[in-house]
Design a protein around this motif. Sequence first.
Motif, mmCIF file in Angstrom:
data_model
loop_
_atom_site.group_PDB
_atom_site.id
_atom_site.type_symbol
_atom_site.label_atom_id
_atom_site.label_comp_id
_atom_site.label_asym_id
_atom_site.label_seq_id
_atom_site.Cartn_x
_atom_site.Cartn_y
_atom_site.Cartn_z
ATOM 1 N N LEU A 138 2.494 1.803 -3.350
ATOM 2 C CA LEU A 138 1.517 2.296 -4.313
ATOM 3 C C LEU A 138 1.372 3.813 -4.179
ATOM 4 C CD1 LEU A 138 -0.646 1.307 -6.442
ATOM 5 C CD2 LEU A 138 -2.292 1.664 -4.608
ATOM 6 N N VAL A 139 1.288 4.304 -2.955
ATOM 7 C CA VAL A 139 1.175 5.750 -2.721
ATOM 8 C C VAL A 139 2.437 6.466 -3.178
ATOM 9 C CG1 VAL A 139 0.949 7.528 -0.933
ATOM 10 C CG2 VAL A 139 -0.487 5.489 -0.858
ATOM 11 N N GLU A 191 -0.051 7.125 -6.666
ATOM 12 C CA GLU A 191 -1.459 6.782 -6.569
ATOM 13 C C GLU A 191 -2.009 7.145 -5.195
ATOM 14 O OE1 GLU A 191 -2.920 5.803 -9.169
ATOM 15 O OE2 GLU A 191 -1.306 5.062 -10.427
ATOM 16 N N THR A 192 -3.317 7.084 -5.052
ATOM 17 C CA THR A 192 -3.949 7.148 -3.740
ATOM 18 C C THR A 192 -4.306 5.730 -3.322
ATOM 19 O OG1 THR A 192 -6.117 7.487 -4.769
ATOM 20 C CG2 THR A 192 -4.888 9.453 -4.115
ATOM 21 N N TYR A 193 -4.509 5.528 -2.027
ATOM 22 C CA TYR A 193 -4.919 4.200 -1.573
ATOM 23 C C TYR A 193 -6.144 4.303 -0.683
ATOM 24 C CZ TYR A 193 -5.440 -0.254 0.564
ATOM 25 O OH TYR A 193 -5.997 -1.432 0.971
ATOM 26 N N ALA A 228 0.831 -1.206 0.000
ATOM 27 C CA ALA A 228 0.000 0.000 0.000
ATOM 28 C C ALA A 228 0.863 1.251 0.000
ATOM 29 C CB ALA A 228 -0.930 -0.005 1.209
ATOM 30 N N ILE A 242 -8.860 5.259 -8.329
ATOM 31 C CA ILE A 242 -7.416 5.449 -8.349
ATOM 32 C C ILE A 242 -7.076 6.734 -9.091
ATOM 33 C CG2 ILE A 242 -5.223 4.472 -9.151
ATOM 34 C CD1 ILE A 242 -6.519 2.954 -6.879
ATOM 35 N N LEU A 264 -3.968 -5.388 -2.494
ATOM 36 C CA LEU A 264 -4.585 -4.074 -2.362
ATOM 37 C C LEU A 264 -6.026 -4.042 -2.847
ATOM 38 C CD1 LEU A 264 -1.509 -1.974 -3.504
ATOM 39 C CD2 LEU A 264 -2.360 -2.262 -1.186
#
Length: 223
Positions: free
Chosen positions: A135-136, A140-142, A132, A155, A220
């Motif tokens: 990814l951020v 990106e947002t999570y 997670a 996303i 995720l």
Amino acid sequence: MNKLQENREGSPRDEQLSKVRVLIADDHALVVEAVGRALEASGNFEYCTVSSMGEAVKALIDGPAYDIALVDVRMPGVTGLDSFKRIIERAPNTMFLLFSGEVDPRFVKEAMKVGVRGLIPKSMRLKSLASAIHLVLSGETYLPSELKLATGERIALQSDSELSEIEMKILRLAAQGYMNKEIGEQLILTEVAVKMHMRSICKKLNAKNRTHAAMMARDLGFA
């Protein structure tokens, strides 16, 4: 001495440059300990812990630069959305994530409007935490899948460092077990094109290979 200081003193400089620095702001000692152990186990994180919003602000201003801050929404010193507005303004180079066991989806949505990058629920499997965060860091947002529905968020696709729409489609199909040739047939792409997109996806997510990227996507909730 916090873990960040210990790690910085005990490791070569070039190794430290590759580590992700995380500030864990939470007043629940057992939760902080579990999260810290999970980050250490992943091998490329170093972290510091604080137990109030005041301590978090001080650490972000006076301490080393942090890549990510996990901030409990109900710890001492948090006074609602204004607290997050102020801390984001004071540390613009840090990516902030709400860290909570339970939170109103409307609050999450408003927090993301002021710059928060999403929510890490305290119920998340610890082995998924590193995925997670990466990814951020990729831009990106999570959000947990149930909150995406509640907030109407999806996303974020706003910069060159983020996964493009076609990359998200390919990643989801890969996570569902489709091979590159099958993905290409579904998206009307050549197998070579799919492989090129997968290389880009792996680079952005800091994934070791296609299998690792697909595993991250499943963890995720994208599959």
